[in-house]
Design a protein around this motif. Structure first.
Motif, PDB file in Angstrom:
ATOM      1  N   MET A  62     109.635 -33.341 -35.756  1.00 21.07           N
ATOM      2  CA  MET A  62     108.571 -32.443 -35.334  1.00 21.07           C
ATOM      3  C   MET A  62     107.615 -32.100 -36.472  1.00 21.07           C
ATOM      4  N   ASP A  63     108.124 -32.016 -37.685  1.00 18.34           N
ATOM      5  CA  ASP A  63     107.320 -31.508 -38.791  1.00 18.34           C
ATOM      6  C   ASP A  63     106.467 -32.563 -39.485  1.00 18.34           C
ATOM      7  N   TYR A  64     106.625 -33.824 -39.128  1.00 19.07           N
ATOM      8  CA  TYR A  64     105.678 -34.824 -39.630  1.00 19.07           C
ATOM      9  C   TYR A  64     104.356 -34.642 -38.891  1.00 19.07           C
ATOM     10  N   GLU A  65     103.300 -34.374 -39.630  1.00 16.98           N
ATOM     11  CA  GLU A  65     101.998 -34.149 -39.019  1.00 16.98           C
ATOM     12  C   GLU A  65     101.453 -35.434 -38.394  1.00 16.98           C
ATOM     13  N   MET A  66     100.515 -35.265 -37.474  1.00 20.02           N
ATOM     14  CA  MET A  66      99.705 -36.388 -37.035  1.00 20.02           C
ATOM     15  C   MET A  66      98.791 -36.774 -38.200  1.00 20.02           C
ATOM     16  N   ASN A  67      98.211 -37.965 -38.159  1.00 18.29           N
ATOM     17  CA  ASN A  67      97.409 -38.396 -39.310  1.00 18.29           C
ATOM     18  C   ASN A  67      96.092 -37.640 -39.445  1.00 18.29           C
ATOM     19  N   ASN A  68      95.775 -36.747 -38.485  1.00 19.29           N
ATOM     20  CA  ASN A  68      94.609 -35.875 -38.643  1.00 19.29           C
ATOM     21  C   ASN A  68      94.978 -34.524 -39.249  1.00 19.29           C
ATOM     22  N   GLY A  69      96.245 -34.376 -39.657  1.00 17.50           N
ATOM     23  CA  GLY A  69      96.684 -33.156 -40.328  1.00 17.50           C
ATOM     24  C   GLY A  69      97.218 -32.073 -39.424  1.00 17.50           C
ATOM     25  N   LYS A  70      97.242 -32.313 -38.117  1.00 12.16           N
ATOM     26  CA  LYS A  70      97.753 -31.320 -37.176  1.00 12.16           C
ATOM     27  C   LYS A  70      99.186 -31.655 -36.785  1.00 12.16           C
ATOM     28  N   LYS A  71      99.976 -30.619 -36.492  1.00 14.87           N
ATOM     29  CA  LYS A  71     101.289 -30.850 -35.895  1.00 14.87           C
ATOM     30  C   LYS A  71     101.082 -31.321 -34.447  1.00 14.87           C
ATOM     31  N   PHE A  72     102.073 -32.040 -33.938  1.00  6.52           N
ATOM     32  CA  PHE A  72     101.893 -32.642 -32.624  1.00  6.52           C
ATOM     33  C   PHE A  72     101.632 -31.614 -31.526  1.00  6.52           C
ATOM     34  N   PHE A  73     102.114 -30.380 -31.710  1.00 10.39           N
ATOM     35  CA  PHE A  73     101.985 -29.362 -30.673  1.00 10.39           C
ATOM     36  C   PHE A  73     100.679 -28.581 -30.768  1.00 10.39           C
ATOM     37  N   GLU A  74      99.867 -28.844 -31.785  1.00  5.88           N
ATOM     38  CA  GLU A  74      98.598 -28.142 -31.931  1.00  5.88           C
ATOM     39  C   GLU A  74      97.524 -28.751 -31.031  1.00  5.88           C
ATOM     40  N   GLU A  75      96.631 -27.911 -30.581  1.00  7.30           N
ATOM     41  CA  GLU A  75      95.505 -28.389 -29.795  1.00  7.30           C
ATOM     42  C   GLU A  75      94.642 -29.314 -30.665  1.00  7.30           C
ATOM     43  N   GLY A  76      94.262 -30.440 -30.082  1.00  8.30           N
ATOM     44  CA  GLY A  76      93.436 -31.390 -30.815  1.00  8.30           C
ATOM     45  C   GLY A  76      94.209 -32.346 -31.690  1.00  8.30           C
ATOM     46  N   SER A  77      95.548 -32.368 -31.565  1.00  8.88           N
ATOM     47  CA  SER A  77      96.354 -33.255 -32.416  1.00  8.88           C
ATOM     48  C   SER A  77      96.222 -34.716 -32.023  1.00  8.88           C
TER      49      SER A  77
END
Length: 652
Positions: A335-350
């Motif tokens: 869960m804690d590996y960010e998406m490559n845009n810097g957001k966590k997977f559960f954040e809006e816009g991830s």
């Protein structure tokens, strides 16, 4: 009778750091006169002291006690500690008359091992000053190394136990072993004094030998030590009175830590002695990585038949030889590996796609974790091959409707070849430390080094101390240096305040993943009672085949959404949950409130496999305290001290 010093060739070779200085004939029993009148023999003796701390390449790695990983083998292994069952009796090893496995918890309970080596270090320091025929250069260098190694031993002791007995002399057979524990601050001061002595005597990096202590290694340990001493577990503003279990609170300890971090960071940024490796895997695959400050190097040795063989290690890195794995990443880690845009997977816009949960992640994720259907290199008799990593369960003649809430999960038809134990794995495999070109068997793994200190840790230590002293600009700068590694290039961190702290904590989690650091981080920050009560959760990849229709379902951690609770098999309404409660007398909390960048998220582990064996995780609270923040002192050590050693809080 003169003391007889045992110098074991096996110990020397296990430390193997450089073939040049370890290329010596195996030694047996030697008298003091022989050892301390020969530069070569004295150096061989000091070599054996480098093993005061075992490397973390163990089956039940210390990361399996944290929220990073899972080790499914129970009984006397690391798993009983993860389950919250640690006591002064069961941490004693079998070789000491206890119950703990001799190798699967080696790096955690180090009391006996450390003090045995400290005895030998003290003996060396006492005897080497007498009229020996050693050259002055060898005497100075080796004395400096021993001062460092004693500091290294004590740093690892206080990190685990808090204040411990400071032993400077050598006990004789008729001496009393009733020395009590010293105050934590006194232990830190003693270690710093040893580091000061070591720094005077060991060579600079350019004049040293790879693997041996040099001045930069001293700087790195001072950096780590002062960070530990400044952290809330040992420097608690809510409990400012010091003693055995913590130091006296002082905000200045953070400035001391910042100064110590800057000293080693400047060796890279000012002097150019180090730099981040261009590749994330370089620091564990390349013995000449520019990032390494101090490492243990594994080199070929000779077996009893004088054949060149790799020194055997216990399995730790990615293996599936006969289905055996030693550490598997958890969903909490995933869960804690960010998406490559810097957001966590559960954040809006991830941009997260639950149908493809492994896409578009931080590049370090793919270097560290093997996922279903990813390419996984291994070696066989024909040489290097790329193979698809198959980790799934096949359900024939099944549809999504068969996994509605309230129904028991149907039995799978078959499992893929790498999913050795379908009900007791995490569904992911550890990729970090694995070198496909190197052999993997039940007797050995092909690791070439273990980094005790590397530049990225020093950068993050500096960032943390800067944050705690109000220097947020420096904190951001050094987090971003780590994120800007050539093959990582994650977006820059721009946050401040609480959100910046969240970024720092997560950056340490990801950059230093599976390096036996997370266990101590969550303790020194005093947050282990939250993170280590999050359930061990494994993902499942399910292929549903019904005629010409095939669906792939990934049962992974997700953002809680009530509207999706009838999609497939969920923990809340499952027969597995009912069975677990009946067997264990308690439920598992599968929805966790997780705070990230100033906002609370409900994270749901209910899709995941939670009925792992031997038991779920637990970080217990006993009589108002969480004892597992510190290790218990082994019962046999309390007995040997005639009761003069005070046990850590919460243990009986």
């Amino acid at each position: 009778m003169k003391k007889i010093i045992l110098i074991l060739s096996a110990a020397l070779l296990f430390f193997s750091c450089n073939e040049d200085y370890l290329d010596k004939k195996p030694l047996d029993k030697l008298s003091e006169e022989a050892v301390f009148n020969s530069d070569a023999l004295a150096e061989a003796h000091v070599n054996s002291l480098y093993t005061v701390l075992s490397d973390p390449f163990q089956e039940g790695n210390i990361g399996c006690i944290s929220d990073e990983g899972y080790f499914r083998y129970g009984g006397t292994s690391t798993r009983y500690i993860a389950s919250g069952w640690m006591t002064p009796d069961n941490v004693m090893y079998m070789r000491e008359g206890g119950y703990a496995h001799n190798t699967r918890t080696t790096i955690l309970n180090i009391w006996n091992q450390a003090y045995q080596k400290i005895h030998d270090m003290n003996y060396f320091l006492a005897y080497v000053q007498e009229g020996t025929k050693m050259s002055q250069a060898a005497k100075d260098r080796l004395t400096g190394e021993v001062y460092f190694l004693r500091a290294w031993a004590y740093t690892n002791l206080i990190e685990r136990y808090a204040g411990v007995p400071i032993i400077k002399g050598v006990y004789g057979l008729n001496d009393n072993f009733d020395k009590g524990r010293d105050n934590f601050d006194d232990c830190v001061d003693f270690i710093l004094e040893d580091l000061d002595e070591a720094e005077k005597l060991v060579p600079a990096k350019k004049d040293g030998v790879k693997g041996r202590v040099n001045k930069d290694v001293v700087l790195a340990l001072r950096c780590r030590l002062t960070l530990i001493a400044a952290s809330p577990l040992f420097n608690d503003p809510e409990n400012p009175q010091g003693g055995i279990f913590r130091g006296n609170y002082s905000a200045e300890k953070w400035q001391r830590a910042k100064n110590a971090a800057k000293a080693i960071v400047d060796r890279a940024d000012v002097d150019g002695a180090y730099s981040l490796d261009d590749t994330y895997e370089g620091f564990w695959k390349d013995v000449n990585s520019p990032e390494l400050i101090w490492a243990k190097f594994f080199t070929p040795t000779a077996d009893s038949d004088n054949n060149a063989t790799k020194k055997a290690q216990l399995l730790y890195s990615v293996v599936y030889f006969n289905g055996w794995t030693a550490m598997e990443p958890t969903q909490a880690m995933f869960m804690d590996y960010e998406m490559n845009n810097g957001k966590k997977f559960f954040e809006e816009g991830s941009g997260y796609d639950p149908a493809h949960p492994f896409r578009n992640r931080d590049p370090r994720f793919y270097k560290s974790v093997g996922t279903p259907f990813s390419l996984y290199g291994h070696t066989d008799n024909t040489g290097y091959k790329e193979d698809e990593l198959l980790l799934y369960l096949l359900y024939e003649n099944k549809t999504l409707a068969d996994f509605e809430a309230g129904k028991k999960e149907p039995d799978f038809t078959s499992k893929a070849k790498h999913l050795w134990h379908a009900n007791n794995t995490m569904g992911l495999i550890l990729n970090k430390w694995y070198i496909p070109e190197k052999p993997v068997t039940e007797a050995e793994t092909g690791s070439v080094l273990y980094p005790w200190f590397r530049l990225a840790e020093m950068y993050l230590n500096y960032a943390e101390a800067a944050y705690m002293t109000g220097d947020e600009a420096t904190c951001r700068t050094y987090i971003n240096k780590v994120r800007a590694r050539a093959d990582v290039m994650m977006p820059e961190v721009t946050e401040s305040g609480e959100a910046l702290w969240d970024r720092l904590v997560n950056e340490r989690r990801i950059e230093l993943a599976f390096e036996a650091i997370r266990y101590f981080d969550v303790r020194r920050w005093k947050v282990a009672h939250f993170y280590e009560n999050i359930p061990i959760a494994g993902m499942r990849t399910m292929i549903l085949k019904n005629g010409n229709v095939q669906d792939t379902v990934y049962r992974v951690v997700r953002l809680y959404d009530e509207s999706k609770n009838n999609r497939n098999y969920y923990w809340q309404n499952s027969q597995a949950r009912t069975d677990y409660i009946k067997a264990n007398g308690k439920d598992i909390q599968n929805v966790i409130t997780y705070r990230w960048l100033g906002k609370d998220y409900q994270i749901d582990y209910g899709d995941c496999c939670l009925t792992v064996s031997p038991s779920q995780k637990d970080f217990p609270k006993v009589d108002g305290v969480y004892p597992n923040y510190l290790m218990p002192i082994p019962r046999n050590e309390i007995t040997k001290s005639n009761g003069s050693l005070e046990q850590n809080p919460g243990y009986k």
